[in-house]
Design a protein around this motif. Structure first.
Motif, PDB file in Angstrom:
ATOM      1  N   PRO A 178       0.806  -1.227   0.000  1.00 12.01           N
ATOM      2  CA  PRO A 178       0.000   0.000   0.000  1.00 12.01           C
ATOM      3  C   PRO A 178       0.841   1.280   0.000  1.00 12.01           C
ATOM      4  CG  PRO A 178      -0.776  -1.522   1.685  1.00 12.01           C
ATOM      5  CD  PRO A 178       0.463  -2.101   1.121  1.00 12.01           C
ATOM      6  N   LYS A 179       1.942   1.304   0.722  1.00  9.47           N
ATOM      7  CA  LYS A 179       2.758   2.523   0.782  1.00  9.47           C
ATOM      8  C   LYS A 179       3.493   2.765  -0.533  1.00  9.47           C
ATOM      9  CE  LYS A 179       3.151   2.557   5.749  1.00  9.47           C
ATOM     10  NZ  LYS A 179       3.996   2.563   6.923  1.00  9.47           N
ATOM     11  N   ILE A 180       4.016   1.714  -1.134  1.00  4.51           N
ATOM     12  CA  ILE A 180       4.694   1.876  -2.421  1.00  4.51           C
ATOM     13  C   ILE A 180       3.675   2.252  -3.500  1.00  4.51           C
ATOM     14  CG2 ILE A 180       6.000   0.675  -4.216  1.00  4.51           C
ATOM     15  CD1 ILE A 180       7.416  -0.874  -2.002  1.00  4.51           C
ATOM     16  N   GLU A 181       2.476   1.683  -3.405  1.00  2.00           N
ATOM     17  CA  GLU A 181       1.428   2.071  -4.341  1.00  2.00           C
ATOM     18  C   GLU A 181       1.135   3.568  -4.214  1.00  2.00           C
ATOM     19  OE1 GLU A 181      -2.873   0.358  -5.708  1.00  2.00           O
ATOM     20  OE2 GLU A 181      -2.602   0.654  -3.557  1.00  2.00           O
ATOM     21  N   GLY A 182       1.125   4.076  -2.994  1.00  2.00           N
ATOM     22  CA  GLY A 182       0.927   5.511  -2.783  1.00  2.00           C
ATOM     23  C   GLY A 182       2.034   6.345  -3.403  1.00  2.00           C
ATOM     24  N   PHE A 213       3.772   5.522  -6.063  1.00  2.00           N
ATOM     25  CA  PHE A 213       3.528   5.528  -7.508  1.00  2.00           C
ATOM     26  C   PHE A 213       2.378   6.468  -7.869  1.00  2.00           C
ATOM     27  CE2 PHE A 213       6.081   1.635  -7.660  1.00  2.00           C
ATOM     28  CZ  PHE A 213       6.827   1.887  -8.797  1.00  2.00           C
ATOM     29  N   HIS A 214       1.349   6.505  -7.043  1.00  2.00           N
ATOM     30  CA  HIS A 214       0.237   7.420  -7.299  1.00  2.00           C
ATOM     31  C   HIS A 214       0.712   8.873  -7.254  1.00  2.00           C
ATOM     32  CE1 HIS A 214      -3.263   4.456  -6.277  1.00  2.00           C
ATOM     33  NE2 HIS A 214      -2.507   4.052  -7.283  1.00  2.00           N
ATOM     34  N   ASN A 215       1.677   9.180  -6.374  1.00  2.00           N
ATOM     35  CA  ASN A 215       2.228  10.539  -6.322  1.00  2.00           C
ATOM     36  C   ASN A 215       2.929  10.906  -7.624  1.00  2.00           C
ATOM     37  OD1 ASN A 215       1.324  10.823  -3.703  1.00  2.00           O
ATOM     38  ND2 ASN A 215       3.284  10.288  -2.783  1.00  2.00           N
ATOM     39  N   TYR A 216       3.438   9.917  -8.340  1.00  2.00           N
ATOM     40  CA  TYR A 216       4.109  10.146  -9.623  1.00  2.00           C
ATOM     41  C   TYR A 216       3.151   9.952 -10.804  1.00  2.00           C
ATOM     42  CZ  TYR A 216       8.847  10.624  -7.828  1.00  2.00           C
ATOM     43  OH  TYR A 216       9.976  11.082  -7.210  1.00  2.00           O
ATOM     44  N   ASP A 217       1.855   9.935 -10.540  1.00  2.00           N
ATOM     45  CA  ASP A 217       0.822   9.774 -11.569  1.00  2.00           C
ATOM     46  C   ASP A 217       0.905   8.437 -12.287  1.00  2.00           C
ATOM     47  OD1 ASP A 217      -1.217  11.512 -11.657  1.00  2.00           O
ATOM     48  OD2 ASP A 217      -0.521  12.668 -13.387  1.00  2.00           O
ATOM     49  N   ILE A 218       1.354   7.430 -11.602  1.00  2.00           N
ATOM     50  CA  ILE A 218       1.359   6.068 -12.130  1.00  2.00           C
ATOM     51  C   ILE A 218       0.290   5.329 -11.330  1.00  2.00           C
ATOM     52  CG2 ILE A 218       2.727   3.984 -12.478  1.00  2.00           C
ATOM     53  CD1 ILE A 218       5.212   5.840 -12.484  1.00  2.00           C
TER      54      ILE A 218
END
Length: 174
Positions: free
Chosen positions: A103-107, A109-114
């Motif tokens: 979940p944290k790594i997914e967050g 990636f979401h910060n980088y628009d991925i």
């Protein structure tokens, strides 16, 4: 010799030569245009231009139709196939399906628009490492080398192949 008579000839001779050249040039120019008619050539070029413009419009219309067909041919998410392979419900574009992403790594990636499997599959390994590095030292143990490949399997709906790959490669390492 009389200088007064020379002065008149200095003006008269160039004037006569100029008038004769003008008349000769007029007659020569008028005679060369009478035999050539360019209207048929002009009409054929106008017809060719109209045909080419119609071809261009048809080509542009075809390209627009094909690009909309490509957009609409996005690979549909098959929830039942994913559940059959993994034995649990999978949400569309859940990056946590990729082995090694939580979940944290997914967050991150979401910060980088991925945010989708397609986005992650098109991301280079060095960009994935940059995303991890932005999270700090606690993410140095992770190896993102296989993440784009796993994300491509998710995006393409290759659930059985992905599950088999994850079982064979403990912790998502190549």
């Amino acid at each position: 010799m009389n200088f007064e008579s020379i002065n008149i000839w200095c003006w008269l001779i160039p004037l006569l030569v100029g008038v004769l050249c003008a008349i000769f040039g007029y007659l020569l120019g008028k005679g060369s245009n009478t035999g050539i008619d360019h209207s048929s050539e002009l009409n054929s070029l106008k017809d060719l231009n109209a045909k080419l413009e119609a071809d261009l419009a048809a080509c542009n219309k075809k390209m627009t139709a094909e690009s909309s067909a490509v957009i609409s041919s996005e690979i549909a998410f098959n929830k039942s196939a994913a559940k059959a392979a993994f034995g649990k419900n999978i949400k569309p574009d859940d990056l946590k399906v990729v082995e090694g992403i939580g979940p944290k790594i997914e967050g991150l990636f979401h910060n980088y628009d991925i945010k989708t499997w397609k986005d992650l599959s098109k991301t280079s390994v060095s960009k994935c490492q940059e995303v991890l590095d932005s999270g700090g030292d606690r993410y140095k143990v992770h190896d993102p080398a296989s993440w784009p490949m796993q994300a491509r399997m998710c995006y393409e709906g290759k659930w059985k192949e992905l599950y088999k790959w994850q079982v064979e490669h403990k912790r998502g390492k190549l």
